[in-house]
Design a protein around this motif. Structure first.
Motif, PDB file in Angstrom:
ATOM      1  N   TYR A 270     -46.744 117.199  40.106  1.00  0.00           N
ATOM      2  CA  TYR A 270     -45.460 117.922  40.084  1.00  0.00           C
ATOM      3  C   TYR A 270     -45.470 119.087  41.074  1.00  0.00           C
ATOM      4  N   VAL A 271     -46.592 119.816  41.157  1.00  0.00           N
ATOM      5  CA  VAL A 271     -46.665 120.938  42.114  1.00  0.00           C
ATOM      6  C   VAL A 271     -46.552 120.389  43.535  1.00  0.00           C
ATOM      7  N   ALA A 272     -47.185 119.259  43.809  1.00  0.00           N
ATOM      8  CA  ALA A 272     -47.100 118.647  45.151  1.00  0.00           C
ATOM      9  C   ALA A 272     -45.650 118.251  45.463  1.00  0.00           C
ATOM     10  N   CYS A 273     -44.899 117.852  44.437  1.00  0.00           N
ATOM     11  CA  CYS A 273     -43.489 117.450  44.656  1.00  0.00           C
ATOM     12  C   CYS A 273     -42.614 118.644  45.059  1.00  0.00           C
ATOM     13  N   LEU A 274     -43.129 119.854  44.836  1.00  0.00           N
ATOM     14  CA  LEU A 274     -42.362 121.044  45.239  1.00  0.00           C
ATOM     15  C   LEU A 274     -42.416 121.251  46.758  1.00  0.00           C
ATOM     16  N   LEU A 275     -43.435 120.707  47.420  1.00  0.00           N
ATOM     17  CA  LEU A 275     -43.669 121.022  48.842  1.00  0.00           C
ATOM     18  C   LEU A 275     -42.448 120.789  49.739  1.00  0.00           C
ATOM     19  N   PRO A 276     -41.781 119.640  49.642  1.00  0.00           N
ATOM     20  CA  PRO A 276     -40.652 119.401  50.563  1.00  0.00           C
ATOM     21  C   PRO A 276     -39.375 120.167  50.191  1.00  0.00           C
ATOM     22  N   LEU A 277     -39.272 120.626  48.938  1.00  0.00           N
ATOM     23  CA  LEU A 277     -37.977 121.151  48.478  1.00  0.00           C
ATOM     24  C   LEU A 277     -37.482 122.393  49.224  1.00  0.00           C
ATOM     25  N   PRO A 278     -38.345 123.362  49.591  1.00  0.00           N
ATOM     26  CA  PRO A 278     -37.797 124.521  50.324  1.00  0.00           C
ATOM     27  C   PRO A 278     -37.111 124.131  51.631  1.00  0.00           C
ATOM     28  N   PHE A 279     -37.460 122.969  52.201  1.00  0.00           N
ATOM     29  CA  PHE A 279     -36.865 122.584  53.495  1.00  0.00           C
ATOM     30  C   PHE A 279     -35.393 122.200  53.335  1.00  0.00           C
ATOM     31  N   TYR A 280     -34.993 121.903  52.073  1.00  0.00           N
ATOM     32  CA  TYR A 280     -33.559 121.650  51.849  1.00  0.00           C
ATOM     33  C   TYR A 280     -32.783 122.961  51.943  1.00  0.00           C
ATOM     34  N   LEU A 281     -33.533 124.080  51.866  1.00  0.00           N
ATOM     35  CA  LEU A 281     -32.884 125.404  51.950  1.00  0.00           C
ATOM     36  C   LEU A 281     -33.120 126.002  53.340  1.00  0.00           C
ATOM     37  N   TYR A 282     -33.217 125.114  54.352  1.00  0.00           N
ATOM     38  CA  TYR A 282     -33.529 125.584  55.714  1.00  0.00           C
ATOM     39  C   TYR A 282     -32.505 126.615  56.200  1.00  0.00           C
ATOM     40  N   SER A 283     -31.262 126.540  55.651  1.00  0.00           N
ATOM     41  CA  SER A 283     -30.221 127.489  56.115  1.00  0.00           C
ATOM     42  C   SER A 283     -30.548 128.917  55.676  1.00  0.00           C
ATOM     43  N   LEU A 284     -31.596 129.078  54.837  1.00  0.00           N
ATOM     44  CA  LEU A 284     -32.011 130.443  54.466  1.00  0.00           C
ATOM     45  C   LEU A 284     -32.944 131.010  55.533  1.00  0.00           C
ATOM     46  N   GLY A 285     -33.341 130.146  56.485  1.00  0.00           N
ATOM     47  CA  GLY A 285     -34.110 130.644  57.634  1.00  0.00           C
ATOM     48  C   GLY A 285     -35.603 130.379  57.538  1.00  0.00           C
ATOM     49  N   LYS A 286     -36.275 130.581  58.664  1.00  0.00           N
ATOM     50  CA  LYS A 286     -37.712 130.265  58.773  1.00  0.00           C
ATOM     51  C   LYS A 286     -38.570 131.139  57.852  1.00  0.00           C
ATOM     52  N   VAL A 287     -38.190 132.405  57.738  1.00  0.00           N
ATOM     53  CA  VAL A 287     -39.011 133.327  56.921  1.00  0.00           C
ATOM     54  C   VAL A 287     -39.101 132.788  55.491  1.00  0.00           C
ATOM     55  N   PHE A 288     -37.955 132.345  54.962  1.00  0.00           N
ATOM     56  CA  PHE A 288     -37.963 131.822  53.586  1.00  0.00           C
ATOM     57  C   PHE A 288     -38.812 130.561  53.511  1.00  0.00           C
ATOM     58  N   ILE A 289     -38.630 129.660  54.466  1.00  0.00           N
ATOM     59  CA  ILE A 289     -39.373 128.381  54.452  1.00  0.00           C
ATOM     60  C   ILE A 289     -40.880 128.660  54.439  1.00  0.00           C
ATOM     61  N   ILE A 290     -41.305 129.610  55.277  1.00  0.00           N
ATOM     62  CA  ILE A 290     -42.746 129.939  55.368  1.00  0.00           C
ATOM     63  C   ILE A 290     -43.232 130.522  54.035  1.00  0.00           C
ATOM     64  N   LEU A 291     -42.453 131.478  53.492  1.00  0.00           N
ATOM     65  CA  LEU A 291     -42.847 132.120  52.224  1.00  0.00           C
ATOM     66  C   LEU A 291     -42.908 131.093  51.096  1.00  0.00           C
ATOM     67  N   ALA A 292     -41.874 130.271  50.987  1.00  0.00           N
ATOM     68  CA  ALA A 292     -41.815 129.273  49.899  1.00  0.00           C
ATOM     69  C   ALA A 292     -42.947 128.258  50.043  1.00  0.00           C
ATOM     70  N   THR A 293     -43.246 127.865  51.279  1.00  0.00           N
ATOM     71  CA  THR A 293     -44.322 126.895  51.511  1.00  0.00           C
ATOM     72  C   THR A 293     -45.679 127.506  51.173  1.00  0.00           C
ATOM     73  N   LEU A 294     -45.847 128.785  51.494  1.00  0.00           N
ATOM     74  CA  LEU A 294     -47.106 129.470  51.128  1.00  0.00           C
ATOM     75  C   LEU A 294     -47.259 129.494  49.598  1.00  0.00           C
ATOM     76  N   LEU A 295     -46.156 129.767  48.910  1.00  0.00           N
ATOM     77  CA  LEU A 295     -46.192 129.771  47.428  1.00  0.00           C
ATOM     78  C   LEU A 295     -46.597 128.392  46.914  1.00  0.00           C
ATOM     79  N   ASN A 296     -46.003 127.349  47.510  1.00  0.00           N
ATOM     80  CA  ASN A 296     -46.304 125.976  47.078  1.00  0.00           C
ATOM     81  C   ASN A 296     -47.758 125.609  47.364  1.00  0.00           C
ATOM     82  N   VAL A 297     -48.205 125.917  48.566  1.00  0.00           N
ATOM     83  CA  VAL A 297     -49.592 125.567  48.944  1.00  0.00           C
ATOM     84  C   VAL A 297     -50.577 126.328  48.053  1.00  0.00           C
TER      85      VAL A 297
END
Ligand code: HEM
Ligand SMILES: CC(C)=CCC/C(C)=C/CC/C(C)=C/COP(=O)(O)OP(=O)(O)O
Length: 312
Positions: free
Chosen positions: A238-265
């Motif tokens: 389930y945690v691995a399934c979170l990895l792609p989801l922040p990319f659906y929020l790409y309109s929030l910008g790169k900073v968010f994508i990086i932060l959310a991906t760091l949280l997931n990893v």
């Protein structure tokens, strides 16, 4: 009675009264599950805020909507939680974690608790209806999913109870969004999916910690029925399934994508370490605490990053 005696009696009376006041307050906090309400209102606010941001609607024009949406969400969740505690009054005495609830101790009459649960639920839906009918409908969906599909139908029968309960916990961000913008789009859908997936690791980690309690109460949580190895595998999947989801929020910008991906990893690394951990309960506690850290950082950063000059 002399002055000194009066004063000491008053002090005693006040401290007892104060204790009762504190006890009543603690009872209500336990009955309403204030910790869960607060965090669900936080996710509802994020949905509300992102709807304003992406539709370009003005915050000051939506202050009353904000009030009705947040209080309505809190009340409908509170109502569902009170009714959940009312319904679970037979199993809660068995579990250490829940045996001090007023539905078990009798410190608040059951009839009042039932009435409170019904009234809070109705009031919450009415307040949501004062924003948009869609927000009220999603409030009803969340209430039904939690009190009927989870509490009454699946919690005591199936290990999939957690996935069913997750439907309800994924609804608040959608309530917040539809209170401003009745039309759904990728943003509220992504928030729903993130909350839906997040809840299983959040809860299964806790269920591992409390598995003996759940076994005693006869509740078929995954670790009770299938043991820790399968539960650890499910948590990591389930945690691995979170990895792609922040990319659906790409309109929030790169900073968010990086932060959310760091949280997931970070969560995934902690999860995988569970396969090599000697102390399952310590690992499960760490996963549960990380789930709360994840939720807070993830949803607060979504709102704060909209203040960046250009959401890059
Ligand atoms: C399948 C869905 C969920 C299940 C089964 C679940 C279960 C639980 C349980 C049993 C606890 C411990 C409460 C206690 O110590 O008595 C807890 C704590 C907590 N949960 Fe969840 N939860 C779910 C969804 C959520 C959602 C959607 C949120 C927030 C958006 C959330 C936020 C929290 C917070 C903040 C705590 C710690 C504060 C507290 O103990 O009250 N949970 N959860
Ligand atoms: C709009 C709306 C009503 C949304 C619901 C939000 C919400 C309350 C999510 C949490 C769902 C959940 C399964 C909690 C645990 O209940 P439990 O019975 O397993 O917890 P307990 O053992 O502590 O009582």
């Amino acid at each position: 009675m002399n002055k000194v005696e009066t004063t000491s009696t008053q002090i005693l009376h006040n401290s007892e009264k104060n204790e009762n006041t504190t006890t009543l307050w603690m009872d209500l906090k336990a009955l309403l599950k204030v910790g869960i309400i607060n965090s669900n209102v936080m996710t509802a606010f994020a949905g509300f805020w992102l709807a304003l941001y992406f539709t370009g609607a003005s915050f000051t024009d939506h202050l009353v909507t904000l009030l009705f949406a947040m209080i309505g969400t809190a009340l409908v969740i509170a109502g569902a939680c009170v009714l959940n505690n009312y319904y679970d009054r037979d199993i809660d005495p068995v579990m250490q974690r829940t045996k001090t609830r007023p539905t078990v101790t009798g410190s608040i009459p059951l009839a009042y608790i039932l009435l409170l649960g019904i009234l809070l639920s109705i009031l919450g839906v009415v307040l949501l209806a004062l924003t948009t009918i869609q927000a009220a409908i999603f409030g009803l969906i969340g209430w039904f999913a939690y009190f009927v599909l989870y509490t009454i139908w699946s919690k005591r029968r199936y290990t999939i109870n957690t996935a069913i309960g997750s439907l309800s916990g994924a609804v608040p961000p959608v309530i917040g969004w539809t209170a401003v913008e009745p039309q759904l789009d990728i943003i509220p859908i992504a928030l729903f999916l993130i909350m839906f997936i997040w809840q299983t690791p959040h809860f299964l980690a806790l269920a591992m910690k409390k598995s003996e309690d759940y076994r005693k109460a006869g509740i078929p949580m995954l670790p009770v029925v299938y043991g820790f190895p399968i539960t650890k595998r499910q948590i990591v999947v389930y945690v691995a399934c979170l990895l792609p989801l922040p990319f659906y929020l790409y309109s929030l910008g790169k900073v968010f994508i990086i932060l959310a991906t760091l949280l997931n990893v970070g969560w995934l690394i902690l999860g995988v370490r569970g396969f090599y951990s000697k102390d399952d309960l310590k690992w499960a506690h760490g996963m549960f605490m990380y789930s709360l850290f994840y939720l807070t950082i993830f949803f607060i950063s979504m709102v704060l990053l909209t203040f960046l000059p250009v959401v890059s």
